[in-house]
Write an enzyme that holds these catalytic residues in place. Structure first.
Site, mmCIF file in Angstrom:
data_model
loop_
_atom_site.group_PDB
_atom_site.id
_atom_site.type_symbol
_atom_site.label_atom_id
_atom_site.label_comp_id
_atom_site.label_asym_id
_atom_site.label_seq_id
_atom_site.Cartn_x
_atom_site.Cartn_y
_atom_site.Cartn_z
ATOM 1 N N SER A 69 46.936 -23.589 -19.082
ATOM 2 C CA SER A 69 48.319 -23.224 -18.762
ATOM 3 C C SER A 69 48.372 -22.180 -17.664
ATOM 4 O O SER A 69 48.080 -22.496 -16.520
ATOM 5 C CB SER A 69 49.155 -22.825 -19.968
ATOM 6 O OG SER A 69 50.526 -22.917 -19.596
ATOM 7 N N HIS A 74 54.406 -9.668 -12.801
ATOM 8 C CA HIS A 74 55.397 -9.152 -11.861
ATOM 9 C C HIS A 74 55.402 -7.647 -12.066
ATOM 10 O O HIS A 74 55.510 -7.187 -13.206
ATOM 11 C CB HIS A 74 56.783 -9.749 -12.125
ATOM 12 C CG HIS A 74 57.717 -9.539 -10.982
ATOM 13 N ND1 HIS A 74 57.744 -10.373 -9.884
ATOM 14 C CD2 HIS A 74 58.624 -8.581 -10.751
ATOM 15 C CE1 HIS A 74 58.665 -9.936 -9.036
ATOM 16 N NE2 HIS A 74 59.214 -8.843 -9.535
ATOM 17 N N CYS A 89 46.246 -22.733 -24.082
ATOM 18 C CA CYS A 89 46.042 -23.742 -25.118
ATOM 19 C C CYS A 89 44.542 -23.886 -25.380
ATOM 20 O O CYS A 89 43.722 -23.319 -24.676
ATOM 21 C CB CYS A 89 46.600 -25.087 -24.652
ATOM 22 S SG CYS A 89 48.369 -25.058 -24.348
#
Length: 123
Positions: A69, A74, A89
């Site tokens: 994934s 940020h 995952c």
């Protein structure tokens, strides 16, 4: 039977890290290196990454795409704050990735939300 590495089961961590020295949140290349290393150390396979600096003294946004994934960040250096999103995952260990990032940034506080991701069970 399908391998667990291909099942859509995973853990999604949303972490708000604060109390971070501003200089740790401004260096796009260093943050990219940190997130890529954290992913690898957590057992994930890095596919690609892209990071962007908003300019001298300003924050950074970036994402590391994983076979399992992603990890994204940020930053707001002026607030000593970073928002981290880790979804992995399979056998990858998102908590380990977060711990590596948190330690490297020397975050004073971490507010964490953890969500188990999985498809609905059909009878």
């Amino acid at each position: 039977m399908a391998s667990t590495a291909h099942l859509p089961l995973g853990t999604h961590l949303l972490a708000d890290l604060s109390g971070i020295a501003p200089e740790r949140l401004r260096d796009s290349a260093a943050l990219e290196h940190l997130l890529r290393d954290a992913a690898i150390m957590a057992g994930a396979q890095v596919l690609h990454s892209h990071f962007h600096s908003f300019g001298a003294g300003l924050g950074v946004t970036g994402v590391v795409l994983l076979a399992e994934s992603h990890i994204s960040i940020h930053t707001w250096p002026e607030c000593g704050f970073a928002a981290i999103d880790i979804f992995m995952c399979g056998a990858a260990r998102p908590q380990l990735a977060l711990d590596i990032v948190k330690d490297a940034l020397q975050a004073v506080h971490c507010q964490l939300q953890s969500v188990r991701r999985a498809p609905p069970q059909h009878s």
